[in-house]
Design a protein around this motif. Sequence first.
Motif, PDB file in Angstrom:
ATOM      1  N   GLY A  36       0.811  -1.264  -0.137  1.00 45.92           N
ATOM      2  CA  GLY A  36      -0.075   0.134  -0.188  1.00 45.92           C
ATOM      3  C   GLY A  36       0.930   1.165   0.105  1.00 45.92           C
ATOM      4  O   GLY A  36       0.475   1.999  -0.677  1.00 45.92           O
ATOM      5  N   ALA A  37       1.870   0.968   0.742  1.00 45.19           N
ATOM      6  CA  ALA A  37       2.895   2.481   0.676  1.00 45.19           C
ATOM      7  C   ALA A  37       3.632   2.575  -0.560  1.00 45.19           C
ATOM      8  O   ALA A  37       3.721   3.501  -0.976  1.00 45.19           O
ATOM      9  CB  ALA A  37       3.938   2.382   1.768  1.00 45.19           C
ATOM     10  N   LEU A  38       3.856   1.403  -1.153  1.00 43.42           N
ATOM     11  CA  LEU A  38       4.726   1.457  -2.331  1.00 43.42           C
ATOM     12  C   LEU A  38       3.594   2.168  -3.687  1.00 43.42           C
ATOM     13  O   LEU A  38       3.814   3.043  -4.349  1.00 43.42           O
ATOM     14  CB  LEU A  38       5.007   0.182  -3.010  1.00 43.42           C
ATOM     15  N   THR A  39       2.468   1.775  -3.278  1.00 41.50           N
ATOM     16  CA  THR A  39       1.359   2.289  -4.416  1.00 41.50           C
ATOM     17  C   THR A  39       1.213   3.740  -3.956  1.00 41.50           C
ATOM     18  O   THR A  39       1.090   4.452  -5.022  1.00 41.50           O
ATOM     19  CB  THR A  39      -0.065   1.379  -4.023  1.00 41.50           C
ATOM     20  N   GLU A  40       1.113   4.362  -3.054  1.00 40.46           N
ATOM     21  CA  GLU A  40       1.035   5.621  -2.588  1.00 40.46           C
ATOM     22  C   GLU A  40       2.000   6.090  -3.154  1.00 40.46           C
ATOM     23  O   GLU A  40       1.927   7.279  -3.626  1.00 40.46           O
ATOM     24  CB  GLU A  40       0.823   5.733  -1.090  1.00 40.46           C
ATOM     25  N   ALA A  41       3.296   5.922  -3.061  1.00 40.05           N
ATOM     26  CA  ALA A  41       4.587   6.697  -3.319  1.00 40.05           C
ATOM     27  C   ALA A  41       4.476   6.805  -4.857  1.00 40.05           C
ATOM     28  O   ALA A  41       4.945   7.650  -5.446  1.00 40.05           O
ATOM     29  CB  ALA A  41       5.819   5.901  -3.158  1.00 40.05           C
ATOM     30  N   ARG A  43       1.701   6.704  -6.901  1.00 40.79           N
ATOM     31  CA  ARG A  43       0.699   7.934  -7.184  1.00 40.79           C
ATOM     32  C   ARG A  43       1.167   9.294  -6.938  1.00 40.79           C
ATOM     33  O   ARG A  43       1.050  10.086  -7.767  1.00 40.79           O
ATOM     34  CB  ARG A  43      -0.394   7.417  -6.233  1.00 40.79           C
ATOM     35  N   LEU A  44       1.933   9.246  -5.583  1.00 38.51           N
ATOM     36  CA  LEU A  44       2.576  10.804  -5.531  1.00 38.51           C
ATOM     37  C   LEU A  44       3.514  11.172  -6.425  1.00 38.51           C
ATOM     38  O   LEU A  44       3.702  12.242  -6.829  1.00 38.51           O
ATOM     39  CB  LEU A  44       2.864  10.757  -4.058  1.00 38.51           C
ATOM     40  N   ARG A  45       4.336  10.335  -6.874  1.00 39.29           N
ATOM     41  CA  ARG A  45       5.370  10.588  -7.844  1.00 39.29           C
ATOM     42  C   ARG A  45       4.713  10.985  -9.145  1.00 39.29           C
ATOM     43  O   ARG A  45       5.034  12.107  -9.716  1.00 39.29           O
ATOM     44  CB  ARG A  45       6.126   9.159  -8.236  1.00 39.29           C
ATOM     45  N   ALA A  46       3.748  10.192  -9.769  1.00 42.34           N
ATOM     46  CA  ALA A  46       3.105  10.636 -10.810  1.00 42.34           C
ATOM     47  C   ALA A  46       2.613  11.928 -10.602  1.00 42.34           C
ATOM     48  O   ALA A  46       2.559  12.712 -11.698  1.00 42.34           O
ATOM     49  CB  ALA A  46       1.770   9.453 -11.326  1.00 42.34           C
ATOM     50  N   ARG A  47       1.825  12.276  -9.681  1.00 44.31           N
ATOM     51  CA  ARG A  47       1.344  13.445  -9.664  1.00 44.31           C
ATOM     52  C   ARG A  47       2.273  14.571  -9.354  1.00 44.31           C
ATOM     53  O   ARG A  47       2.110  15.414 -10.028  1.00 44.31           O
ATOM     54  CB  ARG A  47       0.471  13.555  -8.022  1.00 44.31           C
ATOM     55  N   ALA A  48       3.300  14.282  -8.936  1.00 39.75           N
ATOM     56  CA  ALA A  48       4.286  15.298  -9.069  1.00 39.75           C
ATOM     57  C   ALA A  48       5.129  15.562 -10.263  1.00 39.75           C
ATOM     58  O   ALA A  48       5.162  16.641 -10.752  1.00 39.75           O
ATOM     59  CB  ALA A  48       5.769  14.889  -7.995  1.00 39.75           C
TER      60      ALA A  48
END
Length: 59
Positions: A36-41, A43-48
Amino acid sequence: MTMQVWHLILILIVTFAAGYAASIYSWQWIKEHFNGALTEARRLRARAEELEAKIRSKI
């Protein structure tokens, strides 16, 4: 003296067995939260990257 050694060995075996059982039952929870933490990371990387591209296009 011999009785103390057997008590120590018994304690070590019980401790090992308890740790092993705890790791078996907690592994799924750890794996789910790590993934879950990897998925969130990701997602945040893509948003950045999206925000960076948006900023660069305005310059």
